[in-house]
Design an enzyme around this catalytic site. Structure first.
Site, short mmCIF file in Angstrom:
data_model
loop_
_atom_site.label_atom_id
_atom_site.label_comp_id
_atom_site.label_asym_id
_atom_site.label_seq_id
_atom_site.Cartn_x
_atom_site.Cartn_y
_atom_site.Cartn_z
N HIS B 253 0.82 -1.22 0.00
CA HIS B 253 0.00 0.00 0.00
C HIS B 253 0.85 1.27 0.00
O HIS B 253 0.51 2.25 0.67
CB HIS B 253 -0.93 0.00 1.22
CG HIS B 253 -2.05 -1.00 1.10
ND1 HIS B 253 -3.15 -0.78 0.31
CD2 HIS B 253 -2.20 -2.23 1.62
CE1 HIS B 253 -3.96 -1.83 0.39
NE2 HIS B 253 -3.40 -2.73 1.17
N ASP B 313 -0.79 -4.79 5.95
CA ASP B 313 -1.78 -5.68 5.33
C ASP B 313 -1.51 -5.86 3.84
O ASP B 313 -0.86 -5.04 3.19
CB ASP B 313 -3.19 -5.11 5.52
CG ASP B 313 -3.32 -3.72 4.94
OD1 ASP B 313 -2.37 -2.92 5.11
OD2 ASP B 313 -4.35 -3.41 4.32
N GLU B 314 -2.02 -6.96 3.33
CA GLU B 314 -2.12 -7.22 1.89
C GLU B 314 -0.83 -6.95 1.12
O GLU B 314 -0.82 -6.19 0.16
CB GLU B 314 -3.24 -6.34 1.29
CG GLU B 314 -4.60 -6.65 1.85
CD GLU B 314 -5.69 -5.82 1.18
OE1 GLU B 314 -6.69 -6.41 0.77
OE2 GLU B 314 -5.53 -4.58 1.08
N VAL B 315 0.26 -7.60 1.53
CA VAL B 315 1.51 -7.44 0.79
C VAL B 315 1.55 -8.45 -0.36
O VAL B 315 1.38 -9.65 -0.15
CB VAL B 315 2.71 -7.63 1.73
CG1 VAL B 315 4.02 -7.44 0.96
CG2 VAL B 315 2.62 -6.66 2.90
#
Lengths: 520, 520
Positions: B253, B313-315
């Site tokens: 992100h 989050d969400e790598v």
């Protein structure tokens, strides 16, 4: 559909020369990379000096002021030092009237060095052209205004392009309605379908029957539309080339009517005794038709539009069935147990009353569906989900005109990217003759009020309604590709923000001028 | 849940005496039918004359003015002819500080004839009591103000009651944030989780790294938060007893970070050559940690809260995997092909940097899920859908604290009646010891920005977020029934409108004062 995003088209040309988009897309655009600077101090609107427009036109004079402040926010219109003039000519000088179903909205706009000319058959067409011109003007990074050399010929695909607002389930302040009319004009909508009254409340303040709102509105003073409010809405709409179509839905959806008009609604029975609750309008009493004739006569005189929407949807038969007097009437009339015959009996009388008042009636598709003698009807609004084009086809095969609403129920919340669903609608994609297709007079966005009031009306409506607006105005072969429409709609949404319309975002990103007002 | 609508409870008493509702519901309320008239001209706030509060308190002085105009719109506060006084006493005179995770918000409010007394342990608790008092005051049909004799003892169920706003996917003007802080105070929220930056834009103007916003914001001047903007938000929040929790999410992100900070992001490869695109933060370079330490040091000094949210989050591993230098580093470190080890390596270093700055870190659940050495972590925010209570249980069993966000993703549009979904959430309904349950420190409403900006923020958030607010503040046994909550929430929503919050309607109906401002 076989005309999709991969088709070669006029669009490629637009992209190559960074054309500044117009929404909805005009029918014919000849853009050019040549651009002219506009200076607010030396820009003016004018009338072509010819016989037809020797008098000035109040609708256009007001539009000039409006569009000047849209074009050049922060500047005041004063026509000194005219260096760039947009000259308007009208084939017909119809400034005093109202727009109607047959009004031409065709216009031709040519932008050259130092001037632009806008020709239209009617004043309503010239308003559409002014809107287009306002969307052609843009600013560079330093704030200078420009417009490109452009030729546009334009006319709508459909003559009826409506938005329904529901002021019964929630009351909408007049300002919220006027703001919506502004935004409608930006997307070239031309009908405000005013679903004035329904079960929950009766906010229309009748001259003849003041008790209807005294007792049936949420509040008899703060939650009503006075005659002066209604006139204001009609006049504001007219100045923007928008018709106001009133709806007085009956015999169902009338709970609030009963509060101010006794003996209008059917008393429901539990066994042999009235239960104390009421059902649809009582179609068996002569007093019902006297009342309806009187109310509709008032409506016909207050609302200048030649059409009245009579509703007729979702009539629940259980209360009629419970009432022994209704059953006796059914027996006398030979209707058997078929309550849709009673419903048809009622609607036919109401349609007759409306005809006598020289108004054309519009009804929801329910009436068409149960009515055996369909020639009685004129315009049918298709609203049910499912195969709505099947219904459209049935209606036009019966020789009646159609307004399509089913795919545009925008009161349903959803992620804004759903706009593509409202865009990918093809009202004429049914098997039928050219003549049958010509009976599809347009479409309508419905913003029902269960979950909508002034707090969320604008972001729920805009820019999703604009997707429907392009479908109803533009050539569907040139506007069949969602991917190509997306950047244009994004730019248009930023224009709406700039004009103070609280239009919600389509996706991640930003506008040069974000929405500011209305936060405090 | 076995405590449902059919349980006999304290509510019946409320209904019988037409108690004027408070939202969220206080823990203990003893209402009374006895009512006292309040006159704006002769109402005042005061401090109890005791040793602890001999100095006036700036937080409360400002709150007195604010709540006076909430209580009596249109009147100005001037304390002459005191006939009714609300007297405040504090156990601790903590007016100069900031609210934090351990601040007591407990208060006791007693309303008698001619006076009310509000006792709290801290100034933050007294703000909660003022909010409650303001909701107890009502008007009759003639406009006179009243308050009933009432005794209230109140404290929150959870200490962390947050709202996340995302200012990266869309920029939110400072005014929109301040307005949200106002509304948060009305529902007794106490944490503003500021998801400042993300892939699309970097609007935080860093003192040390101005290029981050110069190059990474949507616009380097109009779409940024200056240091003074940030100070204004923090101070505005403090005055309302609200903490500001900054989030700088990494290593994923972070696309927008890369524009202003070269060599921070991982270059992705196509075969043997860089593809020109970039992935997550590059965890293999010492320069990365120098930069992050420097940035977080600034963040730690700008934001007074003892917590920083580090994201995590969400790598997406595909870019790391494509890069030969990353692969070589993996090999050297003995990580094999397990990129979550690399991720853990990065996060551990960032958590360490944060600890050195004497800040406690919060991470999204992803970090907990892949991290083997979990003792490193402090607070985990659970956000994924599915069995979120299973995840909560796993986290507390590991001895870590939990913030629950999964059931409160309010950026999802939906009919407003979905508020019941946000209400019917039971954060402690998992098998665990009392000690484990005490590790659930609260919950958070997340308003992600893909489809949200200033145009639709308020109606999307309110009143749906208020449903979560009651779940997080009130006793769940007293607030387990949606049907009983509905009229209370409707009344509260009307109060929000009256205070200028654009809260959307729950269903058909009306408020005495409809939303007006912000229409034009």
């Amino acid at each position: 559909q076989d005309f999709k995003c991969n088709s070669k088209s006029i669009y490629l040309r637009y992209f190559c020369i960074s054309f500044h988009y117009v929404w909805p897309l005009p029918q014919i655009v000849i853009p050019s990379p040549e651009r002219y600077q506009l200076k607010p101090q030396s820009f003016s609107f004018g009338y072509r000096r010819n016989l037809d427009t020797k008098h000035s036109c109040s609708v256009l004079d007001a539009a000039f002021k409006r569009y000047f402040s849209i074009l050049f926010p922060g500047y005041t219109y004063g026509d000194e030092n005219e260096v760039f003039t947009l000259t308007i000519s009208l084939d017909r000088h119809d400034c005093q009237g109202y727009p109607n179903q047959d009004s031409s909205e065709r216009y031709k706009l040519s932008v050259f060095a130092g001037q632009a000319s806008l020709n239209a058959e009617t004043v309503w067409g010239s308003l559409r052209g002014l809107e287009t011109f306002s969307q052609l003007v843009y600013q560079d990074d330093f704030g200078s205004y420009y417009v490109n050399k452009t030729e546009i010929e334009d006319y709508p695909q459909f003559n009826y392009r409506g938005i329904l607002l529901d002021t019964s389930r929630h009351y909408l302040p007049v300002q919220a309605i006027l703001k919506t009319l502004d935004a409608m004009a930006y997307s070239k909508f031309n009908v405000f379908h005013w679903h004035l009254v329904d079960d929950p409340s009766f906010p229309y303040q009748s001259q003849k029957f003041p008790d209807l709102s005294n007792k049936g509105a949420f509040h008899p003073v703060t939650h009503i539309y006075t005659q002066s409010d209604v006139r204001r809405v009609i006049s504001y709409a007219r100045m923007r080339g928008i018709r106001v179509l009133p709806e007085f839905d009956s015999p169902g959806h009338t709970k609030s009517w009963g509060k101010g008009q006794s003996e209008l609604l059917t008393p429901c029975y539990r066994g042999d005794t009235p239960s104390g609750t009421f059902g649809p309008v009582n179609p068996t009493l002569p007093s019902t038709y006297q009342f309806m004739a009187s109310l509709l006569k008032e409506v016909a005189s207050v609302f200048p539009d030649p059409y009245i929407h009579l509703g007729g949807d979702e009539v629940d038969f259980s209360c009629w069935r419970s009432n022994p007097y209704i059953r006796a009437f059914m027996h006398k009339m030979g209707f058997g147990l078929d309550f849709s015959k009673l419903e048809a009996f009622y609607i036919e009388k109401i349609v007759n009353i409306t005809s006598v008042l020289r108004k054309t009636s519009i009804v929801w598709q329910d009436v068409f569906d149960y009515h055996e003698r369909r020639k009685f009807l004129s315009v049918v609004e298709v609203w049910k989900q499912g195969c709505y084009l099947c219904e459209v086809r049935r209606v036009v095969k019966a020789g009646l005109r159609v307004i399509l609403a089913s795919p545009w129920y925008l009161d349903q919340p959803g992620p804004t990217h759903n706009w593509a669903r409202y865009y990918n609608v093809w009202p004429l994609a049914f098997k039928g003759t050219e003549k049958q297709k010509s009976l599809v007079i347009g479409g309508e966005v419905c913003l029902w009020g269960e979950y909508v009031d002034a707090t969320n009306l604008s972001p729920r409506l805009w820019p999703r309604a604009s997707a429907a607006a392009e479908r109803l105005w533009s050539n569907e072969r040139q506007t069949s590709c969602v991917e190509r429409a997306f950047p244009r709609l994004q730019e248009f949404r930023c224009k709406l923000l700039r004009r103070g319309i609280q239009a919600e975002p389509l996706y991640v990103g930003h506008c040069k001028h974000e929405y500011q007002s209305g936060i405090f």
